[in-house]
Design an enzyme around this catalytic site. Structure first.
Site, mmCIF file in Angstrom:
data_model
loop_
_atom_site.group_PDB
_atom_site.id
_atom_site.type_symbol
_atom_site.label_atom_id
_atom_site.label_comp_id
_atom_site.label_asym_id
_atom_site.label_seq_id
_atom_site.Cartn_x
_atom_site.Cartn_y
_atom_site.Cartn_z
ATOM 1 N N GLY A 9 0.826 -1.216 0.000
ATOM 2 C CA GLY A 9 0.000 0.000 0.000
ATOM 3 C C GLY A 9 0.853 1.256 0.000
ATOM 4 N N ILE A 10 2.073 1.161 -0.538
ATOM 5 C CA ILE A 10 2.995 2.320 -0.502
ATOM 6 C C ILE A 10 2.472 3.497 -1.332
ATOM 7 C CG2 ILE A 10 4.447 1.580 -2.469
ATOM 8 C CD1 ILE A 10 6.872 2.575 -0.752
ATOM 9 N N ALA A 85 -5.132 -2.509 1.158
ATOM 10 C CA ALA A 85 -6.464 -3.098 1.389
ATOM 11 C C ALA A 85 -7.463 -2.431 0.465
ATOM 12 C CB ALA A 85 -6.900 -2.854 2.834
ATOM 13 N N SER A 87 -9.985 -0.230 1.039
ATOM 14 C CA SER A 87 -10.128 0.530 2.284
ATOM 15 C C SER A 87 -11.379 1.406 2.337
ATOM 16 C CB SER A 87 -8.892 1.410 2.486
ATOM 17 O OG SER A 87 -8.849 2.395 1.473
ATOM 18 N N SER A 129 -8.465 -1.158 12.180
ATOM 19 C CA SER A 129 -9.310 0.016 11.947
ATOM 20 C C SER A 129 -10.345 0.183 13.047
ATOM 21 C CB SER A 129 -10.047 -0.170 10.615
ATOM 22 O OG SER A 129 -11.143 0.708 10.529
ATOM 23 N N GLU A 131 -13.200 0.878 12.427
ATOM 24 C CA GLU A 131 -14.423 0.255 11.879
ATOM 25 C C GLU A 131 -14.676 -1.113 12.524
ATOM 26 O OE1 GLU A 131 -16.939 0.963 9.273
ATOM 27 O OE2 GLU A 131 -16.343 2.897 10.066
ATOM 28 N N TYR A 153 -16.151 -4.601 5.129
ATOM 29 C CA TYR A 153 -14.841 -4.001 5.383
ATOM 30 C C TYR A 153 -14.448 -4.198 6.852
ATOM 31 C CZ TYR A 153 -11.248 -0.615 6.420
ATOM 32 O OH TYR A 153 -10.080 -0.042 6.874
HETATM 33 N N1 GDD Z 1 -17.405 8.661 1.774
HETATM 34 C C1 GDD Z 1 -18.468 9.399 2.081
HETATM 35 N N2 GDD Z 1 -19.083 10.160 1.108
HETATM 36 N N3 GDD Z 1 -18.927 9.380 3.362
HETATM 37 C C2 GDD Z 1 -19.988 10.170 3.667
HETATM 38 C C3 GDD Z 1 -20.644 10.968 2.720
HETATM 39 C C4 GDD Z 1 -20.159 10.959 1.377
HETATM 40 O O1 GDD Z 1 -20.676 11.645 0.495
HETATM 41 N N4 GDD Z 1 -21.653 11.634 3.348
HETATM 42 C C5 GDD Z 1 -21.631 11.260 4.624
HETATM 43 N N5 GDD Z 1 -20.634 10.350 4.835
HETATM 44 C C6 GDD Z 1 -20.318 9.699 6.111
HETATM 45 C C7 GDD Z 1 -20.226 8.172 6.024
HETATM 46 O O2 GDD Z 1 -21.545 7.595 6.029
HETATM 47 C C8 GDD Z 1 -19.420 7.876 7.298
HETATM 48 O O3 GDD Z 1 -20.273 7.845 8.403
HETATM 49 C C9 GDD Z 1 -18.499 9.103 7.426
HETATM 50 O O4 GDD Z 1 -19.024 10.103 6.545
HETATM 51 C C10 GDD Z 1 -17.041 8.840 7.082
HETATM 52 O O5 GDD Z 1 -16.991 8.167 5.843
HETATM 53 P P1 GDD Z 1 -15.592 7.935 5.086
HETATM 54 O O6 GDD Z 1 -14.846 9.195 4.958
HETATM 55 O O7 GDD Z 1 -15.897 7.180 3.831
HETATM 56 O O8 GDD Z 1 -14.732 7.051 6.107
HETATM 57 P P2 GDD Z 1 -15.123 5.788 7.020
HETATM 58 O O9 GDD Z 1 -15.243 6.283 8.434
HETATM 59 O O10 GDD Z 1 -16.258 5.029 6.454
HETATM 60 O O11 GDD Z 1 -13.823 4.864 6.888
HETATM 61 C C11 GDD Z 1 -12.515 5.416 6.970
HETATM 62 O O12 GDD Z 1 -12.012 5.326 8.285
HETATM 63 C C12 GDD Z 1 -11.790 4.005 8.767
HETATM 64 C C13 GDD Z 1 -11.290 4.118 10.202
HETATM 65 O O13 GDD Z 1 -12.395 4.292 11.046
HETATM 66 C C14 GDD Z 1 -11.617 4.648 5.991
HETATM 67 O O14 GDD Z 1 -10.378 5.299 5.914
HETATM 68 C C15 GDD Z 1 -11.372 3.233 6.449
HETATM 69 O O15 GDD Z 1 -10.432 2.607 5.579
HETATM 70 C C16 GDD Z 1 -10.806 3.284 7.873
HETATM 71 O O16 GDD Z 1 -10.547 1.985 8.345
#
Ligand code: GDD
Length: 324
Positions: A9-10, A85, A87, A129, A131, A153
């Site tokens: 994942g570099i 991953a 991710s 994570s 998650e 995930y």
């Molecule tokens: N992506 C995305 N797009 N998320 C949204 C949006 C949108 O338009 N609107 C609201 N969200 C909300 C998602 O429903 C979620 O609750 C939150 O914003 C964060 O979403 P993401 O930025 O996609 O990240 P994530 O929390 O699901 O996952 C990330 O963090 C994890 C660690 O907790 C990722 O980086 C994972 O790989 C990582 O493990």
């Protein structure tokens, strides 16, 4: 003699910051990449463009045990950081099969390959994570908070965590998992909500776009800066004993808070530019995550340095520059 590190994942956000950190510490850094020709620099290699002369890239894939084994045999790393991953949580609802396959089997293959070199005492880091805590059983979450994942995930990361723990216990590997809460930066992928917002804000400010469509704005996350978090990964592998650590900031903000702050940074009101798109709401949501990183603070002497406000400003400022 320089230490040798291998990063899967570099080309990603964390991989690129980690590679920079390890280079600055005098490591010889190797990375595994899929099907990327070096001529492809502008594409998938954009995050490591500035360090391409300082890293060695190897063609390989998490889907192939043999490719991983051969790379380890060739470079004999002291430390392996497994960051690669599928991710993106949102995507894992669309393609559970690939998410589970790559994230679980990829981790298993890599651990198994490392185990073949157990006498070389390779140290192994697994990117766990927050998650994994999913629909949280307690708040804040610490290392012994029960897991309750809400997506394939999250399930894949729980499995990777237990694989790592089992290889540590059964085969005596120096293997640790970092349970990293959300961490962002100007190198974040555009599909994640923070980058979607910072990029949207910059484009709206420059008159290139009018609105940003978002899903659940009430979701809360513990957001830190990726630069701080790669330091914690490295620290985990410098300890005598391999252990698992929660890494976060101990502060939680909603998606709405992020948007509000990002828009106000450029003198705009987020309410004028955000549209709710129900299609972006996940079938199963993780409502709120908050880290208790006291173990990392105590054992690793690690603390986040970059605040939420600085993170938001950094992302928006860099996206503004990119529009010029
Ligand atoms: N992506 C995305 N797009 N998320 C949204 C949006 C949108 O338009 N609107 C609201 N969200 C909300 C998602 O429903 C979620 O609750 C939150 O914003 C964060 O979403 P993401 O930025 O996609 O990240 P994530 O929390 O699901 O996952 C990330 O963090 C994890 C660690 O907790 C990722 O980086 C994972 O790989 C990582 O493990």
């Amino acid at each position: 003699m320089s230490k040798v590190a291998l990063i899967t994942g570099i080309t990603g956000q964390d991989g690129s910051y980690l590679a920079e950190l390890l280079i600055s510490k005098g490591y010889k850094v190797h990375g595994i990449v899929r099907r990327v020709a070096l001529e492809d620099e502008t594409h998938r290699l954009w995050r490591i463009r500035n360090i391409l002369n300082d890293v060695t890239l190897h063609a390989g894939s998490l889907e192939s045990y043999a490719s991983l084994f051969n790379i380890i045999l060739k470079i004999k790393p002291n430390e392996v950081y497994h960051l690669a991953a599928q991710s993106y949580v949102g995507y894992s609802f669309e393609d559970e099969f690939s998410t589970l396959n790559i994230n679980i089997n990829g981790t298993h293959y890599l651990l198994s390959a490392v185990k073949e070199f157990v006498s070389s005492k390779i140290r192994f880091y697994f990117a766990g994570s927050s998650e994994m805590f999913g629909k949280v059983k307690e708040s804040p979450q610490k290392e012994n908070t029960p897991f309750n994942p809400r997506s394939s995930y999250g399930i894949s990361k729980v499995t990777g965590f237990y694989l790592t723990k089992n290889y540590r216990e059964a085969y005596n590997l120096h293997a640790s998992s970092g349970l990293l809460f959300n961490h962002e930066s100007p190198r974040r992928g555009f599909e994640f909500v923070t980058r979607k917002i910072s990029n949207g804000v910059a484009r709206i400010k420059k008159g290139l776009q009018k609105k940003i469509k978002l899903g659940n704005m009430k979701a809360k996350r513990d957001w830190g800066h990726a630069k701080d978090y790669v330091e914690a990964m490295w620290l985990m592998l410098q300890q005598d004993n391999p252990e698992d650590y929660v890494i976060g900031t101990g502060k939680e903000y909603s998606v709405e808070d992020f948007a509000k702050k990002a828009f106000s940074h450029v003198g705009l009101n987020y309410k004028d530019h955000i549209i709710l798109d129900k299609n972006l709401i996940r079938p199963a949501e993780v409502d709120a995550l908050l880290a208790d990183y006291s173990k990392a603070k105590k054992n690793l002497n690690w603390e986040p340095k970059i605040t939420f406000d600085e993170l938001v400003a950094n992302m928006v400022d860099e996206d503004l520059k990119a529009q010029n």
